[in-house]
Design a protein around this motif. Structure first.
Motif, PDB file in Angstrom:
ATOM      1  N   ILE A 147       0.175   9.427  -2.110  1.00 32.99           N
ATOM      2  CA  ILE A 147       1.491   8.705  -2.255  1.00 32.99           C
ATOM      3  C   ILE A 147       2.181   9.681  -3.300  1.00 32.99           C
ATOM      4  O   ILE A 147       3.511   9.754  -2.941  1.00 32.99           O
ATOM      5  CB  ILE A 147       1.242   7.334  -2.619  1.00 32.99           C
ATOM      6  N   SER A 148       1.603   9.985  -4.478  1.00 34.81           N
ATOM      7  CA  SER A 148       2.337  10.759  -5.396  1.00 34.81           C
ATOM      8  C   SER A 148       2.693  12.012  -4.728  1.00 34.81           C
ATOM      9  O   SER A 148       3.861  12.556  -5.000  1.00 34.81           O
ATOM     10  CB  SER A 148       1.282  11.108  -6.418  1.00 34.81           C
ATOM     11  N   LYS A 206       5.506   3.735  -9.094  1.00 34.55           N
ATOM     12  CA  LYS A 206       5.335   5.251  -9.708  1.00 34.55           C
ATOM     13  C   LYS A 206       6.688   5.901 -10.277  1.00 34.55           C
ATOM     14  O   LYS A 206       6.923   6.213 -11.133  1.00 34.55           O
ATOM     15  CB  LYS A 206       4.869   6.515  -8.598  1.00 34.55           C
ATOM     16  N   ALA A 240       0.915  -1.267  -0.105  1.00 35.10           N
ATOM     17  CA  ALA A 240       0.118   0.059   0.029  1.00 35.10           C
ATOM     18  C   ALA A 240       0.844   1.436  -0.019  1.00 35.10           C
ATOM     19  O   ALA A 240       0.336   2.257  -0.428  1.00 35.10           O
ATOM     20  CB  ALA A 240      -0.826   0.097   1.089  1.00 35.10           C
ATOM     21  N   GLY A 241       2.038   1.373   0.395  1.00 35.08           N
ATOM     22  CA  GLY A 241       2.503   2.504   0.772  1.00 35.08           C
ATOM     23  C   GLY A 241       3.918   2.457  -0.181  1.00 35.08           C
ATOM     24  O   GLY A 241       3.948   3.016  -1.196  1.00 35.08           O
ATOM     25  N   MET A 280      11.872   5.064  -3.884  1.00 40.86           N
ATOM     26  CA  MET A 280      11.106   6.364  -4.605  1.00 40.86           C
ATOM     27  C   MET A 280      12.293   6.959  -5.346  1.00 40.86           C
ATOM     28  O   MET A 280      11.891   7.947  -5.840  1.00 40.86           O
ATOM     29  CB  MET A 280      10.372   7.196  -3.589  1.00 40.86           C
ATOM     30  N   LYS A 321       8.230   6.317 -14.194  1.00 40.11           N
ATOM     31  CA  LYS A 321       8.865   7.511 -14.527  1.00 40.11           C
ATOM     32  C   LYS A 321      10.029   7.060 -15.409  1.00 40.11           C
ATOM     33  O   LYS A 321      10.384   7.697 -16.340  1.00 40.11           O
ATOM     34  CB  LYS A 321       9.479   8.339 -13.339  1.00 40.11           C
ATOM     35  N   LEU A 368       3.414  12.846  -1.681  1.00 36.48           N
ATOM     36  CA  LEU A 368       4.363  12.545  -0.620  1.00 36.48           C
ATOM     37  C   LEU A 368       5.840  12.249  -1.249  1.00 36.48           C
ATOM     38  O   LEU A 368       6.764  12.374  -0.739  1.00 36.48           O
ATOM     39  CB  LEU A 368       4.040  11.345   0.428  1.00 36.48           C
ATOM     40  N   MET A 369       5.652  11.426  -2.358  1.00 39.67           N
ATOM     41  CA  MET A 369       6.927  11.082  -3.199  1.00 39.67           C
ATOM     42  C   MET A 369       7.804  12.477  -3.352  1.00 39.67           C
ATOM     43  O   MET A 369       8.967  12.470  -3.327  1.00 39.67           O
ATOM     44  CB  MET A 369       6.773  10.330  -4.409  1.00 39.67           C
ATOM     45  N   LEU A 421       3.845   1.216  -3.823  1.00 36.71           N
ATOM     46  CA  LEU A 421       3.088   2.060  -4.798  1.00 36.71           C
ATOM     47  C   LEU A 421       4.051   3.151  -5.068  1.00 36.71           C
ATOM     48  O   LEU A 421       4.191   3.529  -6.197  1.00 36.71           O
ATOM     49  CB  LEU A 421       1.937   2.634  -4.110  1.00 36.71           C
ATOM     50  N   MET A 422       5.069   3.788  -4.326  1.00 38.15           N
ATOM     51  CA  MET A 422       6.080   4.814  -4.700  1.00 38.15           C
ATOM     52  C   MET A 422       6.721   3.989  -5.590  1.00 38.15           C
ATOM     53  O   MET A 422       7.227   4.648  -6.457  1.00 38.15           O
ATOM     54  CB  MET A 422       6.684   4.985  -3.207  1.00 38.15           C
TER      55      MET A 422
END
Lengths: 102, 160
Positions: free
Chosen positions: B122-123, A25, A17-18, A86, A29, B125-126, A21-22
């Motif tokens: 989340i986006s 993303k 969930a955390g 991230m 990119k 926070l990144m 997900l980062m």
């Protein structure tokens, strides 16, 4: 054609969930930067990813979970443990080292 | 649309602490602002503590950031939100598997009940987590006004 086109990519963390997900993303990119279109890019908890890993070409996880995926590489899956979940630059460097992007 | 920091201020999802606490206590305190308006149950933090005990402090990132969270639609997570907390004292989460110390001063404790809202959180926070000047300013914050001033001074950009 990029080597990761039409490949299946999975990002795993404890909860799905955390940080996974980062990761998803941050991976996305890198894919966009290289114009790569993976067949699938998703995230899930380690508990699910453990058995699902073999069905993916590349599996990303946070470093502490790397040992959970012991053995998945025997099926040809590339496992990429990340220090910073991230960080697109770290993901890019790891994919280069694995020979998956140029 | 409101940024996550604006939402944190609007919903009073913040806390500033000055005392030395264990990481378990810090997680509990960081979720209290979410308990107060019914975003999470008063037991929700226990799920997070259990998860960190089981998997290690992987929710603690560089730059003194902690993002304690449980699963999506976890027991006791009624709404989606972020419990923000600044601890003036460093909170010790122990070491990771490489023997590296895990320490936090900024807490972004997550509750995820709605997938789209959570994804947006989340986006954002990144971007915040990679904005070092903003993080440094947030560590010095003592009030909601300070949070907003920090964001105005160091806005987030799309990072790679």
């Amino acid at each position: 054609m990029a080597k990761l086109d039409n490949k299946k990519i999975l990002a795993c963390c404890a909860n799905g969930a955390g940080s996974s997900l980062m990761m998803e993303k941050a991976i996305d990119k890198v894919m966009k930067k290289y114009g790569i279109k993976p067949a699938e890019l998703r995230h899930c908890p380690v508990s699910e990813g453990k058995s699902a890993a073999r069905n993916y070409d590349v599996v990303f996880c946070a470093r502490p979970f790397a040992k959970t995926f012991d053995g998945c590489e025997a099926n040809g899956t590339v496992l990429i443990p990340l220090k910073n979940v991230m960080s697109s630059p770290e993901i890019e460097a790891a994919l280069k080292e694995a020979g998956l992007i140029d | 649309m409101a940024t996550v920091l604006q939402t944190i201020v609007d919903k009073k999802h913040y806390r500033f602490i000055d005392e030395e606490v264990t990481w378990q206590e810090a997680v509990r305190l960081s979720a209290l602002s979410l308990v107060e308006d019914g975003t999470v149950s008063d037991e929700y933090y226990k799920e997070i503590v259990a998860c960190i005990e089981k998997h290690g402090p992987y929710v603690v990132f560089e730059n003194y950031i902690a993002m304690p969270h449980s699963t999506e639609n976890a027991k006791g997570a009624f709404k989606t939100g972020i419990g923000f907390m600044v601890s003036k004292k460093i909170v010790d989460f122990g070491e990771d598997e490489d023997g590296e110390k895990k320490e936090a001063k900024l807490f972004f404790t997550l509750s995820a009940a709605n997938a789209d809202e959570h994804m947006d959180n989340i986006s954002q926070l990144m971007e915040i987590f990679q904005n070092e000047p903003l993080l440094n300013a947030l560590m010095e914050a003592n009030s909601p006004e300070d949070i907003l001033a920090a964001e105005a001074k160091y806005p987030c950009e799309d990072t790679y």
